[in-house]
Design an enzyme around this catalytic site. Structure first.
Site, PDB file in Angstrom:
ATOM      1  N   HIS A 207       0.796  -1.237   0.000  1.00  0.00           N
ATOM      2  CA  HIS A 207       0.000   0.000   0.000  1.00  0.00           C
ATOM      3  C   HIS A 207       0.826   1.283   0.000  1.00  0.00           C
ATOM      4  O   HIS A 207       0.281   2.373   0.001  1.00  0.00           O
ATOM      5  CB  HIS A 207      -0.950   0.021   1.201  1.00  0.00           C
ATOM      6  CG  HIS A 207      -0.246   0.179   2.517  1.00  0.00           C
ATOM      7  ND1 HIS A 207       0.233  -0.890   3.230  1.00  0.00           N
ATOM      8  CD2 HIS A 207       0.069   1.266   3.235  1.00  0.00           C
ATOM      9  CE1 HIS A 207       0.812  -0.462   4.327  1.00  0.00           C
ATOM     10  NE2 HIS A 207       0.731   0.848   4.371  1.00  0.00           N
TER      11      HIS A 207
HETATM   12  C1  UD1 Z   1      -2.279   5.370   5.679  1.00  0.00           C
HETATM   13  C2  UD1 Z   1      -1.026   5.960   6.299  1.00  0.00           C
HETATM   14  C3  UD1 Z   1       0.119   4.966   6.181  1.00  0.00           C
HETATM   15  C4  UD1 Z   1      -0.256   3.621   6.778  1.00  0.00           C
HETATM   16  C5  UD1 Z   1      -1.549   3.130   6.142  1.00  0.00           C
HETATM   17  C6  UD1 Z   1      -1.993   1.867   6.823  1.00  0.00           C
HETATM   18  C7  UD1 Z   1      -0.701   8.394   6.173  1.00  0.00           C
HETATM   19  C8  UD1 Z   1      -0.004   9.484   5.454  1.00  0.00           C
HETATM   20  N1  UD1 Z   1      -0.622   7.176   5.598  1.00  0.00           N
HETATM   21  O1  UD1 Z   1      -2.028   5.185   4.293  1.00  0.00           O
HETATM   22  O2  UD1 Z   1       1.236   5.470   6.883  1.00  0.00           O
HETATM   23  O3  UD1 Z   1       0.777   2.703   6.550  1.00  0.00           O
HETATM   24  O4  UD1 Z   1      -2.575   4.122   6.301  1.00  0.00           O
HETATM   25  O5  UD1 Z   1      -2.969   1.170   6.142  1.00  0.00           O
HETATM   26  O6  UD1 Z   1      -1.298   8.627   7.191  1.00  0.00           O
HETATM   27  N2  UD1 Z   1      -9.459   4.371   1.563  1.00  0.00           N
HETATM   28  C9  UD1 Z   1     -10.670   3.757   1.509  1.00  0.00           C
HETATM   29  N3  UD1 Z   1     -11.235   3.338   2.690  1.00  0.00           N
HETATM   30  C10 UD1 Z   1     -10.655   3.535   3.901  1.00  0.00           C
HETATM   31  C11 UD1 Z   1      -9.413   4.174   3.943  1.00  0.00           C
HETATM   32  C12 UD1 Z   1      -8.832   4.597   2.751  1.00  0.00           C
HETATM   33  O7  UD1 Z   1     -11.243   3.549   0.440  1.00  0.00           O
HETATM   34  O8  UD1 Z   1     -11.233   3.132   4.931  1.00  0.00           O
HETATM   35  C13 UD1 Z   1      -8.823   4.773   0.282  1.00  0.00           C
HETATM   36  C14 UD1 Z   1      -9.163   6.187  -0.142  1.00  0.00           C
HETATM   37  O9  UD1 Z   1      -9.289   6.195  -1.526  1.00  0.00           O
HETATM   38  C15 UD1 Z   1      -7.933   6.989   0.269  1.00  0.00           C
HETATM   39  C16 UD1 Z   1      -6.817   5.959   0.119  1.00  0.00           C
HETATM   40  O10 UD1 Z   1      -7.400   4.717   0.436  1.00  0.00           O
HETATM   41  O11 UD1 Z   1      -7.748   8.124  -0.519  1.00  0.00           O
HETATM   42  C17 UD1 Z   1      -5.623   6.236   1.018  1.00  0.00           C
HETATM   43  O12 UD1 Z   1      -6.010   6.384   2.394  1.00  0.00           O
HETATM   44  P1  UD1 Z   1      -5.100   7.256   3.408  1.00  0.00           P
HETATM   45  O13 UD1 Z   1      -5.578   7.072   4.796  1.00  0.00           O
HETATM   46  O14 UD1 Z   1      -4.973   8.641   2.901  1.00  0.00           O
HETATM   47  O15 UD1 Z   1      -3.676   6.633   3.215  1.00  0.00           O
HETATM   48  P2  UD1 Z   1      -3.226   5.100   3.266  1.00  0.00           P
HETATM   49  O16 UD1 Z   1      -2.624   4.768   1.952  1.00  0.00           O
HETATM   50  O17 UD1 Z   1      -4.342   4.273   3.781  1.00  0.00           O
HETATM   51  N1  UDP Z   2      -3.462  -6.489   8.671  1.00  0.00           N
HETATM   52  C1  UDP Z   2      -4.717  -7.077   8.806  1.00  0.00           C
HETATM   53  N2  UDP Z   2      -5.411  -7.418   7.677  1.00  0.00           N
HETATM   54  C2  UDP Z   2      -4.915  -7.219   6.421  1.00  0.00           C
HETATM   55  C3  UDP Z   2      -3.626  -6.608   6.298  1.00  0.00           C
HETATM   56  C4  UDP Z   2      -2.944  -6.258   7.427  1.00  0.00           C
HETATM   57  O1  UDP Z   2      -5.198  -7.287   9.923  1.00  0.00           O
HETATM   58  O2  UDP Z   2      -5.603  -7.543   5.437  1.00  0.00           O
HETATM   59  C5  UDP Z   2      -2.756  -6.066   9.885  1.00  0.00           C
HETATM   60  C6  UDP Z   2      -1.328  -6.524  10.044  1.00  0.00           C
HETATM   61  O3  UDP Z   2      -1.253  -7.801  10.641  1.00  0.00           O
HETATM   62  C7  UDP Z   2      -0.756  -5.444  10.951  1.00  0.00           C
HETATM   63  C8  UDP Z   2      -1.454  -4.206  10.448  1.00  0.00           C
HETATM   64  O4  UDP Z   2      -2.647  -4.644   9.813  1.00  0.00           O
HETATM   65  O5  UDP Z   2      -1.137  -5.684  12.309  1.00  0.00           O
HETATM   66  C9  UDP Z   2      -0.572  -3.460   9.494  1.00  0.00           C
HETATM   67  O6  UDP Z   2      -1.285  -2.439   8.905  1.00  0.00           O
HETATM   68  P1  UDP Z   2      -0.832  -1.739   7.551  1.00  0.00           P
HETATM   69  O7  UDP Z   2       0.042  -2.629   6.774  1.00  0.00           O
HETATM   70  O8  UDP Z   2      -2.058  -1.198   6.933  1.00  0.00           O
HETATM   71  O9  UDP Z   2      -0.008  -0.464   8.083  1.00  0.00           O
HETATM   72  P2  UDP Z   2       1.526  -0.224   8.397  1.00  0.00           P
HETATM   73  O10 UDP Z   2       1.965  -1.241   9.376  1.00  0.00           O
HETATM   74  O11 UDP Z   2       2.268  -0.272   7.116  1.00  0.00           O
HETATM   75  O12 UDP Z   2       1.573   1.161   8.956  1.00  0.00           O
END
Ligand code: UD1
Ligand code: UDP
Length: 365
Positions: A207
Site C-alpha cells: 500500500h
Molecule cells: C495510511 C497511512 C500509512 C499507513 C496506512 C496503513 C498516512 C499518510 N498514511 O495510508 O502510513 O501505513 O494508512 O494502512 O497517514 N481508503 C478507503 N477506505 C478507507 C481508507 C482509505 O477507500 O477506509 C482509500 C481512499 O481512496 C484513500 C486511500 O485509500 O484516498 C488512502 O487512504 P489514506 O488514509 O490517505 O492513506 P493510506 O494509503 O491508507
Molecule cells: N493487517 C490485517 N489485515 C490485512 C492486512 C494487514 O489485519 O488484510 C494487519 C497486520 O497484521 C498489521 C497491520 O494490519 O497488524 C498493518 O497495517 P498496515 O500494513 O495497513 O499499516 P503499516 O503497518 O504499514 O503502517
C-alpha cells in the site's frame, strides 16, 4: 482523580497499537482513557472489524474526517480535534505510529499546552519522500514522552537532540497484541476457507504510495508476482488505495491471467495473523508486518529501499528487496530453496509487556 489521557487512533495499524494500552488503563484504573477515532480509515474492513475482534472500546468521539489530500486531511483532523481537546483538557494526549492522524492531533495538543506522549517514537527510514517519515520526525520533536520499540530509535532521538529524560525504550505494543491474540488466531478457519495448505502459499500486502501510485512500478511488481504465483498461491488482501489504483491503471485484465494470484478484501486481524503464521513467506511494504513476521519466525521480503525498523533485518526474519522483478524472484527462490540459513531471535522487550511499561511510566508522571 485518575489521570486523563486522550488516546488517538485513525488508521488500521493504529488499532493494534492502541488496544493493549486501553486494556492496561482499564486493568489498573489509575488512568482514564478517552478514545478519539479521527476517521482517517472508515471502511468496515479497515476499522470496525478491528474494534470488534480486539475488543477495543467504542470511540468516545469519531471525527469522521475520511480521505483527502495530505494537507486537507491533516488540517481537517486538526480543526475537528481542537474543540474535543478544549472541552476535556486532559493530562496527556497519546498518539501512536506515524500516520497523518498522529502528527495532526499531536500538533493540536502542544499548541494548547497539553503534554504529548508518542508510542513508537524514534523510528527513521531516512527517506523524506515517505509521508510517514515527516510525520515521525515532527511528532518526536514536539513530544514530552517518547516510547521507543528498538535501540535504533533511541540513537536516532539522541542524534536529533531529544533529551534522554523524555525517551523510554519499552518494547512493542503491536507485539503485545500479537502475543495476546495468537491462541485465538489459531482457531481461525481461513486456511480451510481458502483451501490452503500450511506452508503451501505466500502472503502479500502492498500500500505504500511509492509502490502503488506509479503504474510503471506497479506493473514491474505484478511481473514478479506473476512468476511467484506460477510456483505457489500468492494470497493478496488488497488495501483500498491499491485496489483503486489497480483498476485506475487498467490492470484488471492482467490480473485475470494470474489464476494463483488471489486477491481478497482486507482481512480481519485474527484471520490475517493465522494466514501469516502458516505461510511459507510474506511479501510486503507494511511497517507493522516486518515486526510481526519477526516474532512469528516467517521469512519476510520487504519490497522497499529502506526500513525504519532495522532490528527486524539485523535480528529478525526480514530482508529488504529492491523493486527489480529479477531481484524479487531471486530472493523468493533463495527462501524457498532454504538457501537462507540466517538465524533469528526476538528483539529485547518484545515480550508482550510494552503497554504495562508505558502505563507505569505515565502513571508516575
Ligand atoms: C495510511 C497511512 C500509512 C499507513 C496506512 C496503513 C498516512 C499518510 N498514511 O495510508 O502510513 O501505513 O494508512 O494502512 O497517514 N481508503 C478507503 N477506505 C478507507 C481508507 C482509505 O477507500 O477506509 C482509500 C481512499 O481512496 C484513500 C486511500 O485509500 O484516498 C488512502 O487512504 P489514506 O488514509 O490517505 O492513506 P493510506 O494509503 O491508507
Ligand atoms: N493487517 C490485517 N489485515 C490485512 C492486512 C494487514 O489485519 O488484510 C494487519 C497486520 O497484521 C498489521 C497491520 O494490519 O497488524 C498493518 O497495517 P498496515 O500494513 O495497513 O499499516 P503499516 O503497518 O504499514 O503502517
Amino acid at each position: 482523580m485518575p489521570l486523563e489521557v486522550i488516546c488517538v487512533c485513525g488508521a488500521r495499524p493504529n488499532f493494534m497499537k492502541i488496544a493493549p494500552l486501553l486494556a492496561e488503563f482499564a486493568r489498573r484504573g489509575e488512568i482514564h482513557g478517552y478514545l478519539v477515532h479521527t476517521g482517517q480509515h472508515y471502511d468496515e474492513r479497515m476499522s470496525k472489524l478491528f474494534f470488534d475482534e480486539l475488543e477495543i472500546p467504542r470511540p468516545d468521539v469519531n471525527l469522521e474526517v475520511g480521505s483527502a489530500s495530505h494537507a486537507q486531511q491533516t488540517a481537517e483532523i486538526m480543526k475537528r480535534f481542537e474543540p474535543v481537546l478544549l472541552e476535556r483538557m486532559p493530562d496527556y494526549v497519546l498518539v501512536v505510529g506515524d500516520v497523518n492522524s498522529t502528527i495532526a492531533c499531536g500538533l493540536v495538543a502542544v499548541k494548547l499546552g497539553v503534554r504529548l506522549a508518542h508510542v513508537e517514537a524514534g523510528l527513521r527510514s531516512f527517506d523524506r519522500t515517505m509521508p510517514e517519515e515527516i510525520n515521525r520526525i515532527l511528532t518526536d520533536q514536539i513530544s514530552d514522552l517518547l516510547f521507543v520499540t528498538e535501540p535504533s530509535g533511541v540513537e536516532n532521538l539522541k542524534r536529533e537532540g531529544v533529551a534522554d529524560s523524555k525517551v523510554f525504550l519499552v518494547g512493542n505494543v503491536m507485539i503485545d497484541t500479537l502475543l495476546a491474540n495468537r491462541k485465538r488466531a489459531d482457531k481461525s478457519t481461513i486456511l480451510q476457507d481458502l483451501a490452503l495448505e500450511p506452508k503451501g502459499y505466500a502472503v502479500l500486502t502492498l500500500h505504500r504510495p511509492s509502490n502503488v501510485d506509479d503504474p510503471e512500478v506497479l506493473a514491474a511488481l505484478l511481473e514478479a508476482f506473476d512468476q511467484i504465483q506460477r510456483d505457489m498461491p500468492l494470497i493478496f488482501p488488497v488495501h483500498p488505495r491499491t485496489r483503486k489504483n489497480l483498476s485506475r491503471f487498467g490492470f484488471d485484465t492482467r490480473l485475470k491471467e494470474m489464476p494463483n494470484f488471489r486477491l481478497l478484501e482486507p482481512v480481519g486481524y485474527l484471520d490475517f495473523l493465522k494466514l501469516m503464521a502458516e505461510s511459507r513467506l510474506v511479501l510486503t511494504d507494511s511497517g507493522g508486518m516486518q515486526e510481526e513476521t519477526t516474532i512469528l519466525g516467517i521469512p519476510c521480503m520487504t519490497l522497499r529501499e529502506s526500513t525504519e525498523r532495522p532490528i527486524t533485518v539485523e535480528q529478525g526474519t526480514n530482508r529488504l528487496v529492491h523493486l527489480r522483478t529479477e531481484d524479487i524472484f531471486k530472493h523468493y527462490r533463495q527462501i524457498i530453496d532454504a538457501a537462507d540459513k540466517r538465524s533469528h531471535s526476538c528483539p529485547e522487550l518484545w515480550d508482550g509487556k510494552a503497554a504495562q511499561r508505558i502505563v507505569s511510566i505515565l502513571a508516575q508522571t
